[in-house]
Design an enzyme around this catalytic site. Structure first.
Site, short mmCIF file in Angstrom:
data_model
loop_
_atom_site.label_atom_id
_atom_site.label_comp_id
_atom_site.label_asym_id
_atom_site.label_seq_id
_atom_site.Cartn_x
_atom_site.Cartn_y
_atom_site.Cartn_z
CE LYS A 175 -14.69 -32.00 -20.41
NZ LYS A 175 -15.13 -31.50 -19.08
CG ASP B 277 -18.90 -27.82 -22.94
OD1 ASP B 277 -19.37 -27.94 -21.80
OD2 ASP B 277 -17.96 -27.06 -23.22
NE ARG C 276 -19.92 -31.30 12.84
CZ ARG C 276 -21.20 -30.94 12.80
NH1 ARG C 276 -21.70 -30.18 13.75
NH2 ARG C 276 -21.98 -31.36 11.85
CD GLU D 294 -16.15 -30.65 -23.77
OE1 GLU D 294 -16.40 -30.77 -22.57
OE2 GLU D 294 -15.23 -29.92 -24.22
CE LYS E 56 -17.67 -29.25 -13.05
NZ LYS E 56 -18.64 -28.29 -13.63
#
Length: 299
Positions: free
Chosen positions: A175, A232, A108, A210, A143
């Site tokens: 950002k 963005d 597995r 950004e 992510k």
């Protein structure tokens, strides 16, 4: 075949995953498989796509039992099939030989790694194919599944994509939340100071800013030292304007534009056609479907 992450960087992840699944005992295998029984199993790709992650099979096998041996199948050597696209209904990958209990216990975990990595590579290639001949490139993001960062980014490269920064430590990405308290009129000077300090620390470090609006872009594009400007959640008409604005400022070839937000297989071609050089796609790592791979044990 691309360089695979070294064992030392994966050991903790494999050990953790083994403890999570095996615990203290594989009850079923212990009660049903004689202790000395040997067996052979073949990993088989059962879906069109890119197989990715085969080097980790041996690492996992050794973690479970040093007697497990990974063997190449004639005509399907790892250097040939790892990271390669197959449109066959079934593709044999590698063979594993050794104690049957250990083989079944490790099954597995082996499949979890291979199916995920192959899924990421295959999904990345779908995006890459959609933007062929546009000049744009597909980039990943942070992510990723915790612990899988290096493997996810390797899989992206196997699919023809490019890696953004590995983590917070190897790039400067300013950002909106970082500059939320900076008055708009002071933004250019503020960023220039931050960029200057970053360049002084490491001239090769990625510097990316950004922006949410074209007005912000007009300010940021003139900050010396910025290598990438992230657009963005802009729609395609605004991104086209952003490309023209950057070009008129004489920054083409010096500052790349990166599209981010709302990127899907349906929209990526239109985004690439705006003239941006980079397209960030979080979905290739955080929600890629797995690829069907199974372990077939010889009877």
């Amino acid at each position: 075949m691309l360089p695979f992450p070294p064992p030392a960087q994966l050991r903790d992840l494999i050990e953790f995953s083994k403890r999570e699944d095996l615990g203290a005992d594989d009850v079923t295998s212990r009660l049903m498989v004689p202790e000395g029984k040997l067996g052979v199993g073949s990993l088989v790709q059962k879906e069109v796509g890119i197989v990715c992650g085969l080097p980790i099979v041996e690492m996992i096998c050794r973690t479970y039992d040093e007697r497990l041996r990974v063997e190449m199948i004639p005509g399907f050597h790892m250097e040939i099939i790892e990271g390669r696209f197959s449109d066959a209904r079934t593709t044999p990958l590698v063979r594993i030989r050794g104690p049957m209990r250990s083989l079944l216990s490790a099954e597995r975990l082996i499949l979890n790694f291979l199916q995920r990595m192959s899924g990421v590579a295959t999904q990345t290639q779908r995006f890459v194919r959609r933007i062929a001949d546009t000049g744009a490139r597909i980039y990943d993001t942070r992510k990723t599944v915790p612990g899988f960062r290096l493997l996810d980014k390797y899989a992206v490269r196997c699919g023809g994509g490019y890696n953004h920064r590995i983590g917070l430590f190897d790039g400067l990405l300013v950002k909106d939340n970082h500059v939320a308290v900076v008055p708009p009129k002071e933004l250019t000077n503020y960023l220039a100071e931050v960029v200057g300090r970053s360049l002084a620390e490491d001239p090769s470090r990625l510097i990316e800013i950004e922006v949410d609006t074209l007005e912000q872009l007009k300010e940021v594009v003139n900050v010396e030292g910025v290598g990438v400007i992230l657009l963005d959640n802009m729609d395609c008409p605004k991104m086209e304007q952003a490309v023209h604005l950057r070009d008129r400022a004489g920054k083409k070839g010096q500052v790349e534009l990166e599209a981010s937000g709302g990127v899907t297989l349906e929209t990526v071609r239109s985004i690439a056609s705006t003239g941006v050089e980079r397209i960030a796609v979080g979905a290739i790592t955080h929600s890629a479907p797995t690829l069907d791979i199974s372990l077939e044990v010889e009877r």
